[in-house]
Design a protein around this motif. Structure first.
Motif, PDB file in Angstrom:
ATOM      1  N   ARG A   1       0.866  -1.174   0.000  1.00 28.54           N
ATOM      2  CA  ARG A   1       0.000   0.000   0.000  1.00 28.54           C
ATOM      3  C   ARG A   1       0.904   1.226   0.000  1.00 28.54           C
ATOM      4  O   ARG A   1       1.450   1.600   1.035  1.00 28.54           O
TER       5      ARG A   1
ATOM      6  N   ARG B   1       2.747  11.628   1.993  1.00 34.56           N
ATOM      7  CA  ARG B   1       4.105  11.907   1.498  1.00 34.56           C
ATOM      8  C   ARG B   1       4.386  13.402   1.477  1.00 34.56           C
ATOM      9  O   ARG B   1       5.483  13.839   1.826  1.00 34.56           O
TER      10      ARG B   1
ATOM     11  N   THR C   1       2.437   4.755   0.307  1.00 33.19           N
ATOM     12  CA  THR C   1       2.112   5.907   1.136  1.00 33.19           C
ATOM     13  C   THR C   1       1.379   6.915   0.263  1.00 33.19           C
ATOM     14  O   THR C   1       1.825   7.236  -0.839  1.00 33.19           O
ATOM     15  N   THR C   2       0.255   7.407   0.734  1.00 38.45           N
ATOM     16  CA  THR C   2      -0.583   8.303  -0.072  1.00 38.45           C
ATOM     17  C   THR C   2       0.131   9.616  -0.388  1.00 38.45           C
ATOM     18  O   THR C   2       1.054  10.028   0.321  1.00 38.45           O
ATOM     19  N   ASP C   3      -0.328  10.278  -1.439  1.00 38.71           N
ATOM     20  CA  ASP C   3       0.242  11.576  -1.819  1.00 38.71           C
ATOM     21  C   ASP C   3       0.191  12.556  -0.649  1.00 38.71           C
ATOM     22  O   ASP C   3       1.164  13.262  -0.377  1.00 38.71           O
ATOM     23  N   ARG C   4      -0.948  12.601   0.023  1.00 42.14           N
ATOM     24  CA  ARG C   4      -1.127  13.561   1.121  1.00 42.14           C
ATOM     25  C   ARG C   4      -0.130  13.299   2.249  1.00 42.14           C
ATOM     26  O   ARG C   4       0.485  14.224   2.783  1.00 42.14           O
TER      27      ARG C   4
END
Length: 191
Positions: A30, A37, A32-35
């Motif tokens: 999964r 990061r 790490t989401t853009d937000r």
């Protein structure tokens, strides 16, 4: 040419900003989401240029490739899954990232073999596997983090107890959905 399933990772800053890279369907992977990061790399930006970085559970490469894009000096990635490792190798070739290396295998077996200390370490293991305590102990026992270095830990929010060494000072902490982000700075031993 290999077919991709449509999983794409977007690099959000630095020299490869907005670049999209494929990653495979792998259980437990999964990115790490853009937000998340964006938050993490805002915290780390002053310390990244020229840094020696270790991405312990590289997976899609979201953290390690983002660090490379943002002028890290060297990034070492560790990934156990063969399919994910192959895609990381392909993505690194696509980006022509000369200052990176990949170790395929179990992180807990590879960590003790690394012969240098890192300025930044990313610990973002698969959730629910209980991998963080052993990783933290191994990093400590083998002096894998530089004095004043940074360790980022991403875990499920339900994981509340982490046996963090006393000289790891919590610098920042944030909740994002079901994820807990923690950034620690290693404080030099002045004894």
């Amino acid at each position: 040419m290999a077919k991709h399933n449509g999983n794409r990772l977007r690099i959000i800053g630095g020299q490869w900003r907005s670049r999209q890279l494929p990653f495979p369907d792998v259980e437990g992977l999964r990115p790490t989401t853009d937000r998340v990061r964006e938050t993490l790399f805002n915290w780390l930006q002053p310390y990244l240029p020229g840094a020696n970085v270790l991405d312990v559970f590289a997976g899609s490469g979201a953290l390690g490739l983002e660090a490379l894009s943002r002028e890290a000096g060297q990034v070492t990635l560790i990934e156990k899954n063969q399919k994910a490792t192959k895609q990381l190798q392909d993505n690194i070739r696509t980006l022509n990232a000369q200052n990176s290396s990949i170790h395929m295998g179990d992180a807990l077996q590879i960590l003790p073999t690394l012969a240098k200390a890192f300025d930044v370490i990313f610990l973002d293991p698969p959730f629910g596997k209980g991998l963080l305590p052993n990783c933290i102990n191994t990093i400590e026992q083998h002096n894998l983090i530089s004095p004043n270095g940074w360790i980022y830990i991403e875990s499920e929010q339900a994981l509340t107890e982490l046996d963090i060494p006393k000289h790891w000072r919590l610098h920042r902490e944030k909740k994002a959905g079901q994820v807990m982000l923690r950034l620690f700075q290693i404080m030099k031993d002045t004894a």
